[in-house]
Motif scaffolding. Structure first.
Motif, PDB file in Angstrom:
ATOM      1  N   SER A 112       0.831  -1.206   0.000  1.00 16.66           N
ATOM      2  CA  SER A 112       0.000   0.000   0.000  1.00 16.66           C
ATOM      3  C   SER A 112       0.866   1.257   0.000  1.00 16.66           C
ATOM      4  CB  SER A 112      -0.935   0.003   1.214  1.00 16.66           C
ATOM      5  OG  SER A 112      -0.183  -0.007   2.418  1.00 16.66           O
ATOM      6  N   TRP A 122     -10.114   7.648   2.815  1.00 14.77           N
ATOM      7  CA  TRP A 122     -10.266   6.231   2.510  1.00 14.77           C
ATOM      8  C   TRP A 122      -9.666   5.939   1.145  1.00 14.77           C
ATOM      9  CZ3 TRP A 122     -11.501   2.182   5.428  1.00 14.77           C
ATOM     10  CH2 TRP A 122     -12.122   2.430   6.665  1.00 14.77           C
ATOM     11  N   THR A 159      -0.915  -4.096   3.349  1.00 15.30           N
ATOM     12  CA  THR A 159      -0.617  -2.993   4.252  1.00 15.30           C
ATOM     13  C   THR A 159       0.404  -3.474   5.290  1.00 15.30           C
ATOM     14  OG1 THR A 159      -2.567  -3.603   5.549  1.00 15.30           O
ATOM     15  CG2 THR A 159      -2.867  -1.902   3.877  1.00 15.30           C
ATOM     16  N   TYR A 186      -3.612   7.770  10.759  1.00 15.56           N
ATOM     17  CA  TYR A 186      -4.232   6.463  10.539  1.00 15.56           C
ATOM     18  C   TYR A 186      -3.211   5.462  10.019  1.00 15.56           C
ATOM     19  CZ  TYR A 186      -8.875   8.299  11.357  1.00 15.56           C
ATOM     20  OH  TYR A 186      -9.992   8.859  11.938  1.00 15.56           O
ATOM     21  N   ASN A 188      -2.639   1.279   8.791  1.00 20.24           N
ATOM     22  CA  ASN A 188      -3.322   0.110   8.233  1.00 20.24           C
ATOM     23  C   ASN A 188      -2.453  -1.105   8.445  1.00 20.24           C
ATOM     24  OD1 ASN A 188      -5.554   1.584   6.386  1.00 20.24           O
ATOM     25  ND2 ASN A 188      -3.611   2.681   6.234  1.00 20.24           N
ATOM     26  N   ARG A 189      -3.081  -2.231   8.747  1.00 18.50           N
ATOM     27  CA  ARG A 189      -2.286  -3.422   9.041  1.00 18.50           C
ATOM     28  C   ARG A 189      -3.050  -4.684   8.646  1.00 18.50           C
ATOM     29  NH1 ARG A 189      -3.473  -0.652  13.082  1.00 18.50           N
ATOM     30  NH2 ARG A 189      -1.347   0.007  13.495  1.00 18.50           N
ATOM     31  N   VAL A 219      -5.850  -5.796   3.778  1.00 22.31           N
ATOM     32  CA  VAL A 219      -5.911  -5.013   5.014  1.00 22.31           C
ATOM     33  C   VAL A 219      -7.025  -5.577   5.883  1.00 22.31           C
ATOM     34  CG1 VAL A 219      -7.523  -3.299   4.059  1.00 22.31           C
ATOM     35  CG2 VAL A 219      -5.989  -2.628   5.926  1.00 22.31           C
ATOM     36  N   PRO A 223      -8.861   0.061   9.957  1.00 24.99           N
ATOM     37  CA  PRO A 223      -7.768   1.031  10.043  1.00 24.99           C
ATOM     38  C   PRO A 223      -8.029   1.956  11.241  1.00 24.99           C
ATOM     39  CG  PRO A 223      -8.540   0.839   7.783  1.00 24.99           C
ATOM     40  CD  PRO A 223      -9.528   0.095   8.637  1.00 24.99           C
ATOM     41  N   ARG A 255      -6.709   5.521   5.155  1.00 30.22           N
ATOM     42  CA  ARG A 255      -7.471   4.360   5.600  1.00 30.22           C
ATOM     43  C   ARG A 255      -7.770   3.485   4.390  1.00 30.22           C
ATOM     44  NH1 ARG A 255     -11.925   7.546   9.131  1.00 30.22           N
ATOM     45  NH2 ARG A 255     -11.305   9.226   7.716  1.00 30.22           N
ATOM     46  N   CYS A 256      -7.189   2.300   4.384  1.00 31.30           N
ATOM     47  CA  CYS A 256      -7.342   1.394   3.249  1.00 31.30           C
ATOM     48  C   CYS A 256      -8.564   0.492   3.438  1.00 31.30           C
ATOM     49  CB  CYS A 256      -6.093   0.543   3.081  1.00 31.30           C
ATOM     50  SG  CYS A 256      -4.627   1.482   2.611  1.00 31.30           S
ATOM     51  N   SER A 272      -9.275  -6.862  13.437  1.00 36.63           N
ATOM     52  CA  SER A 272      -8.687  -5.590  13.862  1.00 36.63           C
ATOM     53  C   SER A 272      -7.398  -5.852  14.621  1.00 36.63           C
ATOM     54  CB  SER A 272      -9.660  -4.806  14.752  1.00 36.63           C
ATOM     55  OG  SER A 272      -9.627  -5.284  16.087  1.00 36.63           O
TER      56      SER A 272
END
Length: 285
Positions: A112, A122, A159, A186, A188-189, A219, A223, A255-256, A272
């Motif tokens: 990403s 987003w 991400t 923000y 992302n993971r 992702v 996020p 935010r992905c 999450s």
């Protein structure tokens, strides 16, 4: 019907997790890396150096049904990125051509980082990708190479990958990491197991006749502002002291969205950071 086969190029952490998932589905799995003794049991080793243009002697004699390119840069500078993602992919594509092999699909694992948005907006697969650093620029070049390879290809932009052995943030929080709260940064993971799970899902979907798009973002569902994640980790780990000064090494804030992958039927095992980090800290992931 014979089992499908997949060659995973760059069979490290995520690649090995993917290999195990595909073996569990009775696929034939080959893994390419320098040290094949580190491959999971059941994976056919292909000992090779992606930096060497010569086709490895252990290259599969039969064409793999699928090719997953998930190499990692061994040095984090522009030359290292170009060697791993552009030159390495060129070598693999040339080896396929030498052998007259044409996989049904290529999955190219990207990042990403090709998105440079910084306003917390987003992002999805249709968002503008205009990287502002060498890593994103080189990765975007490699993506274009994959898409122009003549092999049906899908790009998977992962991400921030975390999981066992990828615990930088946990270490920083233990040391008193403090992050600015406003404006929210923000992050992302995706858990490493979910990153592999998405790749596995796409392989099985294609093999099952589902039409794939040319790009997917990998992702989780949530996020979150980095300050929120750090605060939750502090509480979970019982950290009571932290720095008086904010320390942030990242500048991006976006935010992905995983809506495209979810619409195909994929869902993350760790939706999450809370579920993912709790599993790591409790030794379950």
């Amino acid at each position: 019907m014979s089992a499908c086969s997949v060659l995973i190029v760059g069979c490290g952490d995520v690649g090995s997790r993917l290999a195990k998932q595909m073996l569990a589905c009775n696929w034939q799995v080959s893994g390419l890396r320098r040290s094949v003794e580190q491959l999971p049991a059941g994976v056919t080793g292909v000992a090779a150096d992606l930096f060497d243009a010569q086709c490895p002697a252990t290259w599969p004699s039969a064409a793999p049904d699928y090719l997953v390119y998930c190499a990692a840069a061994s040095q984090h500078d522009e030359a290292g990125y170009r060697a791993a993602y552009v030159d390495g992919l060129k070598h693999v594509l040339s080896w396929l051509a030498e052998r007259g092999q044409a996989p049904k699909r290529l999955l190219f694992v990207s990042s990403s980082g090709v998105y440079a948005q910084q306003g917390g907006e987003w992002i999805d697969e249709t968002s503008v990708a205009e990287p502002q650093n060498y890593s994103g620029t080189v990765m975007l070049e490699a993506e274009k190479l994959a898409l122009a390879s003549g092999i049906p290809a899908s790009i998977v932009r992962l991400t921030g990958i975390y999981g066992p052995g990828r615990e930088w943030l946990l270490s920083q929080v233990r040391q008193g990491y403090r992050v600015t709260e406003e404006p929210p940064l923000y992050a992302n993971r995706i858990h490493a197991e979910d990153a592999a799970g998405l790749l596995a899902f796409l392989l099985k979907a294609d093999a099952g006749g589902q039409a794939l798009e040319d790009c997917y973002i990998g992702v989780d569902d949530a996020p979150a502002p980095l300050a929120e994640v750090v605060a939750w980790l502090r509480q979970y780990m019982g950290v009571t002291e932290w720095s008086e000064q904010d320390r942030v090494r990242r500048t991006g804030s976006k935010r992905c969205s995983n809506a495209r992958a979810r619409a195909l039927g994929w869902a993350p095992q760790y939706p999450s950071y809370k579920e993912g980090y709790a599993a790591i800290l409790e030794g379950r992931a």
